[in-house]
Structure formats: structure tokens, C-alpha cells
Design an enzyme around this catalytic site. Structure first.
Site, short mmCIF file in Angstrom:
data_model
loop_
_atom_site.label_atom_id
_atom_site.label_comp_id
_atom_site.label_asym_id
_atom_site.label_seq_id
_atom_site.Cartn_x
_atom_site.Cartn_y
_atom_site.Cartn_z
N HIS A 1 -6.84 0.92 -3.22
CA HIS A 1 -5.94 1.75 -2.41
C HIS A 1 -4.52 1.17 -2.44
O HIS A 1 -3.55 1.91 -2.68
CB HIS A 1 -6.47 1.82 -0.97
CG HIS A 1 -5.58 2.58 -0.04
ND1 HIS A 1 -5.94 3.78 0.53
CD2 HIS A 1 -4.32 2.30 0.42
CE1 HIS A 1 -4.94 4.21 1.29
NE2 HIS A 1 -3.95 3.33 1.25
N GLU A 2 -4.42 -0.15 -2.20
CA GLU A 2 -3.08 -0.76 -2.13
C GLU A 2 -2.38 -0.74 -3.49
O GLU A 2 -1.18 -0.46 -3.58
CB GLU A 2 -3.16 -2.18 -1.58
CG GLU A 2 -3.65 -2.27 -0.14
CD GLU A 2 -2.93 -1.34 0.83
OE1 GLU A 2 -1.74 -1.06 0.62
OE2 GLU A 2 -3.59 -0.86 1.77
N HIS B 1 -0.63 2.38 -4.55
CA HIS B 1 0.74 2.57 -4.03
C HIS B 1 1.78 2.09 -5.04
O HIS B 1 2.90 2.61 -5.07
CB HIS B 1 0.93 1.80 -2.73
CG HIS B 1 0.38 2.49 -1.51
ND1 HIS B 1 0.86 3.68 -1.04
CD2 HIS B 1 -0.62 2.14 -0.67
CE1 HIS B 1 0.20 4.04 0.05
NE2 HIS B 1 -0.72 3.13 0.30
N GLY C 1 -3.99 -2.95 5.09
CA GLY C 1 -3.21 -3.42 3.96
C GLY C 1 -1.88 -2.72 3.95
O GLY C 1 -1.67 -1.74 4.68
N GLN D 1 5.75 1.13 0.60
CA GLN D 1 5.60 1.83 1.88
C GLN D 1 6.73 1.51 2.86
O GLN D 1 6.93 2.24 3.83
CB GLN D 1 4.25 1.49 2.54
CG GLN D 1 3.06 2.08 1.79
CD GLN D 1 1.76 1.75 2.49
OE1 GLN D 1 1.19 0.70 2.27
NE2 GLN D 1 1.31 2.64 3.36
N LEU E 1 -1.33 4.23 6.27
CA LEU E 1 -0.23 4.20 7.23
C LEU E 1 0.89 5.16 6.84
O LEU E 1 1.70 5.54 7.68
CB LEU E 1 0.31 2.78 7.38
CG LEU E 1 -0.70 1.76 7.93
CD1 LEU E 1 -0.11 0.37 7.90
CD2 LEU E 1 -1.15 2.13 9.33
NI NI Z 1 -1.98 3.26 2.00
#
Ligand code: NI
Length: 178
Positions: free
Chosen positions: A143-144, A147, A47, A52, A102
Site C-alpha cells: 500500500h505504502e 503511493h 503508514g 501524501q 489517510l
Molecule cells: Ni495510503
């Protein structure tokens, strides 16, 4: 195809609370999503969130429709664009699972997440998304969407004896890009 530079933990842009998308189905939004897809594919990510790649908007993508080489044993999560999301846990039950990111290359940690949740939001055309999911799918969404609130998974690790380098924790895993 434009693979964008992935911001790494320590960059203050990863700590911002992202802004909601105001207009759907625009060339700018389509271009952002293409950059995000290219960047995620290049890095074999499960993802990616817009912050990011330095874009301060509430946009995440996840899923692959086929097994991810970084998570070969994980269930397949449908390819999804999720914009302006809201998450609602269905109950208090949490479960622990390994995560990587990432923006935190080379590391993995065990993170507690709500096991079952409902998520709502919009796709790139402005159509409503409303799903109730559990397990790995629920974990990826949490998780996404973290962010978008300036939260990286190490900030949720409770037990740092279960946090370390991927190559040490999982020798042999094809994980060269993370
Ligand atoms: Ni992440």
C-alpha cells in the site's frame, strides 16, 4: 512537532511517480521523517508515504511496535523507514483484505495484494534493508509503496460491493480521523 496537511485523493501530487533519495543522513531527510512521524501519529495511520504530505521523494514509514487503534486486530508491524524501495513478490498468490488510507478519509475497501514478498531499500542512514514478509506486513508495504508510483488503493479495488464508508461498514470502530 509539525503535523503536515495530508493531501487527499484528487490532488494531482498524489499521482506522481516519486523521485529517488540521493543523499542519506542529512538534516533535510531527518526533518522530513520527523514531519512524517508526527503526521502519521496524529492521524493514527498504519503508514505514510512522503507524497501524501506533498513531498516528491521515495520515502515511506510504517509500523508502530504496538497495536494500531485503526487496525486493532492486525499483527504488529515493526517500525520501519523505507527509502528507494523495490518490491519482489515471491509467487503469484494474492489475498484480499480491507484497506483504508489517510488520503481517502472515511472509506475502506477490499484490495487484492501479493501475500508474500521481498522488499529491499534503505533506512535514513543509508543502511540496506532486505526483508521477506507476508500477510498484513506485506499488505502495508505494498500500500505504502504504491503511493510512490502514484497509485491509491481505490485504483486497485476489484469489487466495489466491498467499498464504502467506514462508519457504515464497521460501526463502532474507533476511526474518527479517517
Ligand atoms: Ni495510503
Amino acid at each position: 512537532m509539525t503535523v503536515q496537511t495530508l493531501l487527499k485523493m484528487g490532488d494531482p501530487r498524489l499521482l506522481r511517480v516519486a523521485q529517488p533519495v540521493q543523499q542519506f543522513n542529512t538534516p533535510q531527510l531527518q526533518a522530513l521523517l520527523q514531519d512524517m512521524r508526527d503526521t502519521m501519529l496524529h492521524a493514527n495511520g498504519a503508514g505514510l508515504a512522503a507524497p501524501q504530505i506533498g513531498v516528491d521523494l521515495q520515502v515511506v514509514i510504517f509500523g508502530s511496535d504496538e497495536p494500531n487503534p485503526r487496525y486493532p486486530d492486525a499483527p504488529v508491524v515493526p517500525r520501519t523507514v523505507l527509502i528507494n524501495p523495490t518490491l519482489t513478490p515471491l509467487d503469484e498468490v494474492q489475498e484480499e483484505g480491507w484497506e483504508g488510507c489517510l488520503s481517502v478519509p472515511g472509506l475502506r475497501g477490499v484490495v487484492p495484494r501479493f501475500k508474500r514478498l521481498r522488499y529491499q531499500g534503505f533506512d535514513e542512514m543509508g543502511s540496506a534493508i532486505d526483508r521477506t514478509v507476508e500477510g498484513f506486513h506485506a499488505r502495508v508495504v505494498q500500500h505504502e509503496c504504491d503511493h510512490l508510483m502514484g497509485v491509491l488503493y481505490p485504483m486497485r479495488v476489484k469489487d466495489f460491493s466491498q467499498f464504502g464508508f467506514t462508519e457504515v461498514l464497521f460501526p463502532g470502530l474507533d476511526d474518527a480521523d479517517d
